[in-house]
Structure formats: structure tokens, C-alpha cells
Motif scaffolding. Sequence first.
Motif, mmCIF file in Angstrom:
data_model
loop_
_atom_site.group_PDB
_atom_site.id
_atom_site.type_symbol
_atom_site.label_atom_id
_atom_site.label_comp_id
_atom_site.label_asym_id
_atom_site.label_seq_id
_atom_site.Cartn_x
_atom_site.Cartn_y
_atom_site.Cartn_z
ATOM 1 N N LYS A 220 23.647 97.397 106.393
ATOM 2 C CA LYS A 220 24.033 96.002 106.571
ATOM 3 C C LYS A 220 23.051 95.253 107.463
ATOM 4 C CE LYS A 220 29.006 96.785 105.966
ATOM 5 N NZ LYS A 220 30.350 96.683 106.613
ATOM 6 N N PHE A 221 22.601 95.882 108.522
ATOM 7 C CA PHE A 221 21.653 95.230 109.416
ATOM 8 C C PHE A 221 20.328 94.984 108.707
ATOM 9 C CE2 PHE A 221 18.316 95.163 112.601
ATOM 10 C CZ PHE A 221 18.834 94.319 113.570
ATOM 11 N N LEU A 446 14.425 94.643 88.169
ATOM 12 C CA LEU A 446 14.173 96.059 87.892
ATOM 13 C C LEU A 446 14.616 96.950 89.046
ATOM 14 C CD1 LEU A 446 10.625 95.809 86.266
ATOM 15 C CD2 LEU A 446 12.826 96.023 85.117
ATOM 16 N N GLY A 447 14.596 96.419 90.269
ATOM 17 C CA GLY A 447 14.964 97.228 91.429
ATOM 18 C C GLY A 447 16.369 97.794 91.354
ATOM 19 N N PRO A 448 17.403 96.951 91.157
ATOM 20 C CA PRO A 448 18.757 97.498 91.031
ATOM 21 C C PRO A 448 18.919 98.455 89.864
ATOM 22 C CG PRO A 448 18.839 95.150 91.513
ATOM 23 C CD PRO A 448 17.401 95.485 91.251
ATOM 24 N N LEU A 449 18.218 98.200 88.748
ATOM 25 C CA LEU A 449 18.308 99.110 87.599
ATOM 26 C C LEU A 449 17.708 100.473 87.941
ATOM 27 C CD1 LEU A 449 17.342 96.708 84.665
ATOM 28 C CD2 LEU A 449 19.623 97.528 85.293
ATOM 29 N N GLU A 575 27.034 94.996 92.298
ATOM 30 C CA GLU A 575 27.876 94.113 93.110
ATOM 31 C C GLU A 575 27.426 94.057 94.568
ATOM 32 O OE1 GLU A 575 31.849 95.446 92.640
ATOM 33 O OE2 GLU A 575 31.951 94.969 90.489
ATOM 34 N N ASP A 576 26.907 95.163 95.074
ATOM 35 C CA ASP A 576 26.491 95.214 96.478
ATOM 36 C C ASP A 576 24.967 95.193 96.544
ATOM 37 O OD1 ASP A 576 26.252 95.486 99.167
ATOM 38 O OD2 ASP A 576 27.232 97.440 99.317
ATOM 39 N N TRP A 580 20.408 97.724 97.361
ATOM 40 C CA TRP A 580 19.056 97.545 96.828
ATOM 41 C C TRP A 580 18.121 96.992 97.898
ATOM 42 C CZ3 TRP A 580 16.934 92.485 95.990
ATOM 43 C CH2 TRP A 580 15.602 92.521 95.548
ATOM 44 N N LYS A 581 18.594 96.026 98.696
ATOM 45 C CA LYS A 581 17.747 95.460 99.744
ATOM 46 C C LYS A 581 17.328 96.534 100.746
ATOM 47 C CE LYS A 581 19.643 90.760 99.569
ATOM 48 N NZ LYS A 581 20.423 89.732 100.301
ATOM 49 N N PHE A 582 18.242 97.440 101.059
ATOM 50 C CA PHE A 582 17.909 98.517 101.995
ATOM 51 C C PHE A 582 16.833 99.429 101.401
ATOM 52 C CE2 PHE A 582 18.692 102.902 103.416
ATOM 53 C CZ PHE A 582 18.462 102.751 104.773
#
Length: 673
Positions: A220-221, A446-449, A575-576, A580-582
Motif C-alpha cells: 500500500k505504501f 500488459l503489466g496486470p496480464l 481490481e487491486d 501491479w504497481k508494487f
Amino acid sequence: MFRELLETVTQDVEANPDNVNEHPLQVNNTLENEVVNGGQKKGYRKQLLEALDKEDPDEVLELIRVDGFRNKQNAETLKTLNDTAKDEQQRMENFDEEEREWIKILSNPLYISLKWFWRIYTIPSGKESEEQDVIVSALRDSRLLQMIAGNDLHQHNKEYQGRADEIEEFAIAVVEGSTHEQLLDIMDTQGGGCLKQKKSENFSQSLGVLKIAADLERIKFVASDKCQATLNEVIYFQWRGWQKKNRTPKILWSIVQLLLFTIPGIPLFYMILRLSKEFCGVIATHQECRPGMEMGEGQRGCCEDFRLLFEHPYSKFVNHIMFYLVFLGFLIAASFEEEFGTTDTGLVWIEWVILGFVVGLLVQEFLEFWREGYFIYFSKWWNVVDTMIILLFASAYSIWLTSFAYYGKQWKPEKTSFIIADVFFSSGIVVAFFHLTHAFQVDSVLGPLQLSLYRMLRDVWKFLLLFLLLYISFATGLTKMYSYYVASQIKLEQRNMTHHEKWHPYADHVNTGRDLFWLFLGVFDENKIVVKDPAFHAVSLVGHLFIIVYAVCMVIVALNMLIAMMSKSFEDIKEDSDIWKFSRTRMWLESIDKGNVLPAPVNLIYYGLKIICTVIKWFIKCSSQGGEQQGRQPSEAHEHRLKTMKRLVMKFLKERYKKHPVSVGQRTRVQTT
């Protein structure tokens, strides 16, 4: 009292030392007696809990003061509490309740903030400690609580996970309340990063806190807006317009950059400049090439532009990806072995080039492993894949060359060792192509996939245990039944009685296992179940029953359960976006902080030259003066950053607890925002 603390901190951060109290956290003797006398009937821990439940900063602050001056042996950190719990051979019920209460206290944002101010003003001046960094301390405590909650045997794991999230959210709230300049102060723990100094060097220093959070797996951070904004600012440092471009110009520029680096003189010239700077400090890095030019005006010197082609975070990422694509191109070419003919060693020139890439990757990953450490390095799945690639190719070449020497420097392709080496080489090709998918993490589509694919493979691995249990049970049962049938046929033949067959496909473990696997995928030959001897009709009947039950358990139930697991993983990633950002952040941080500016196999030339320069320097004692920073000194940067943290924590307290101020005599509940 709480208001007095805020006034004291305000005077402190405004750099007016003459107006600051000598004892800003001095205990009020009257209130101390009140608290202590009240504590005879009610314990200190209970008093703290009540004050925190009422969200009363005045009472909490006074309790912290009393505890600090009386030197009570209370739990002050989660680490101390956890170490105490580990020392207990039998955790009694009363200790368990005490642990829960202390964790509730130590994870409360109000207690964390006020306790931190207490420590700041009681630690001797000039003494640096980890406790002075409230954000990093909160992240470490959150990680520790999550590790405790991760124990399935712990009876309060859900509660502790909630407490871990509460501490992490406190760190996020402090950072999110910062301005841009304050954000740079917080993220840059040393004050010498590119964003603070406005220079294209020390990129990783500007992300010091973010890297700590990523290593601690604080999702989260890391995924918070301010952290992601700082990361993007470093990735596209002085190239902010490049971030908004679509994929087409980025791909075209990547090709152009690869073509530029294929000119031997360009990377060699960079190596000479970099080694000159490292060993003798003679490289012109900023404005030496064009005197009088201001960096803030969007203009840089020629040497600066040339250096950025290699050392800029985005450019470095492109270089490594493009050279890895070249590596994959050679692997594809190696699959057309019949087109290149054979040699005495059995290895054609392409395979020797591939060996150069593998050695370069080995050096690169070894240095990365040495820098990050075992646990952090292998916590990233792409590093695990890199290790597999290197091991497979290294095993293939080692077995091949060893066999070549063993057989008198002759290539004997029919020998098992050469075949095994080729199998390792082919397996390495498969894994090498899979590794390329990690580059997709930088893309929002493409990242989340790609991350979903990785999570699905993890689901398959978890499912494998259940699958093997059912698979082996049915394969063993079928093989036992049909092997009995074959043994009976052989015995009947010895008695000169009528017999029909002495072999059946399901009497063999290999054949049974293969057919059951293909049945799992929907391919099956029913005729194999039947036996020819009518006296053993029961065997065919039970065989059909086994196959039906197997199909229901494996194909209908287990396979659909696996599909449901993979669907859930995909939906979670979709959904979250924090997940992916992490993952994207960890990949970018590794690229930014990677010590290997030059990709494999070009890095072999650089490290070879570096070894030579090291030996020469050892002989001629060349004095190195490069890499000097013109920013604040470490102690000055530390004090400046500490003041910024004081401002942010004070802002956090004001926003949450000063909307309805309270006093010691009149306790009112303060609603948090």
C-alpha cells in the motif's frame, strides 16, 4: 499539554532555537501524581488504552512523559515485544492478553506520533538512530506485525494483520500530507539524489524510503500516489514529456538506441569516460563541455547528453531489454542448427556468442545478488527465472565441453551426455523467452496480464499436490487390478487352460499414468479398459467405474477448482491495481539501482577494463577524486530531513486530533478524519 507540544515543535522547525523550551517535554508533577495514584487501581497499560480509545492526545502525552521519566520497564517497540514472546516457553493466557493490549497501543497512530516526538527530544543532540525516522520505523513495525500474523497457528492473526495495516496507513498519511519539496526530503534519506541536487546522478538515492518499503513488501505504501509520482519523476528525469508518449515512438527509439550501441566506438568511449571518472575523477559530467550553460534551462553539456544515453534510468532499462532481445534472436538462430552445419566440437559460432551472453548475465546477476542479499534477491520472481536460465545454459555448456574432453576431443552425438547437454540447452531457451515477460510490467495494460499469468502459475503449483494425490491413487489402483489380470493369464497358460492375453496396457505404470494424464485433458481410448477373457468381466466393469470416478474427481471437480482459483487471481490483480504497481515499482527500482549500466555481454569488456585499471592504480597510486556531491553534508541533510518529518507528523496530528481540542480536566472524544 498537546497544544504546548505543537507550539514547541512549531518553534523548533521554524529554526528559532532561542524561543524553544529547554525542557519541552517536562513532566507536570501534579499530573504525574494524579496518574501514578490512579494507576494503583488501574495499570499503566489500561490507562493508555483508555486514553487511546478516547483519542485524547493530552492524556496520552502525559502518560508517555510519566513513563519516560520514571523509566518503567514497559514494551516500547514491537520488536522488543516479539522477542519477549519468543523467549516464553509456554505462553500463558495473561501474557497473551498483555501482548494484544501492547500491540494495540504500539500500532495506534496517536501513540506512534507522540512517542516519536518524545524520543526525538530525549535523544542526545547529534545522535542519529533508526528511531528518528518515524516513517521507516512504522514500515518495519508493519512488516514485523504482518510476519507474526502470517503464522497460521497464531490465534489473533486477523487482528494483527489489521494492526499492521493501521501502522502502514499511518506512514502513508504522513507522506501524503507533504508538499513536493517535503516529499523529496522524505524520500531522499541522504540528500544527494538527482531530484534534490538537480543533477543526473545518484538516481537511486532519491528513492531511498521507497526502496526500503519495497524490500519490506509494504504494498500500500509503495502504491500510494506520492510514492508513485516520485518514482515516475526519477524514471523520466528531465524527460517528463517522454512519459506521455505512446508505445510506437518508444519502440522506434529503442531500435535507434540499439543501432547506436552496435557501433563499437560508442560503448567503448563511454567505458573510458566512466573509468576515468571512477579512478581519476577527470570526466566532465555537467557543464564543463559548455561553460556558462544553466542546467535548469533545459540545456545540458554534450558529455552529459552522452552519459545519459547509458546511465539514465529509462535509457538503462531500454539498453538491457534490447540487448536481451538480441540474445533471444541468437537463440532462435541456434534452433536452425542444420543450416549452419557442424564443427569438430559440435558447437557452431552462434552457440559461442550465446555463451558470451550467458557469462555476461552471470556476472550481472552475481553482482546484483551480492548487493541485495539472498532473501531480497530471490523474493523477485524474475531473479529466480534469471538464475534458472544461467544454471540451465551453464549446465549445458559444462556437460558438453566435459564430454568433448572425455571422449578424446571428439563430438559423439549418439552419447547420452551430449543428448543431455542439448536437452538442458533447449530448456534454457524456453525459460529465456518466459523471462522476457517481466518487461511487460512497465505497461499499464500488459503489466496486470503478465502478473496474472505469474499468479496463475502459482495457483497451478498449489493445485499440483491435490492433483498428484488423486492421480497417483487412481494410477496405482488401475495398475494393480490389471497386473493381477495379466498374472492370472500367465498362470492359466501354465496349466494348459484357455487364455486370451498375457499383456495389457494398464498393467504397466507408465502406460497407465500416461493415459490418465491425457484423460485429464480430454483424450482417452475406451477400448483399452476392456479385457478379452470373459471370466474376468468384473475387471472391465470395475475399470470403467474407476475411470468414471477419476473423470468426475479430476476433470469435473479438480480442474474446475483450478480454473476458479486462476480466475480469482486474475480478478484480484484486475481490481487491486496496488499489486501491479508494487511489482512494477520493484522492477523499476532494480533497473534504477542496478550497478550494471552496460548490458551483457558488453559488461564483460567494461569489467575487464576495470580490473586492469584497478591493477594500474594499485601500482601508480592514482588519487581518485570523482563522485563528489555538492549538496548538503550528511549531518546537515539529516537535520533538514528530521525537521521535515516533524512538520509532517505535526500536520498529521493537527488534522486528526486538534479539530476538537481537549484538556486534561475535560476529556472528550475526538473524531478522526
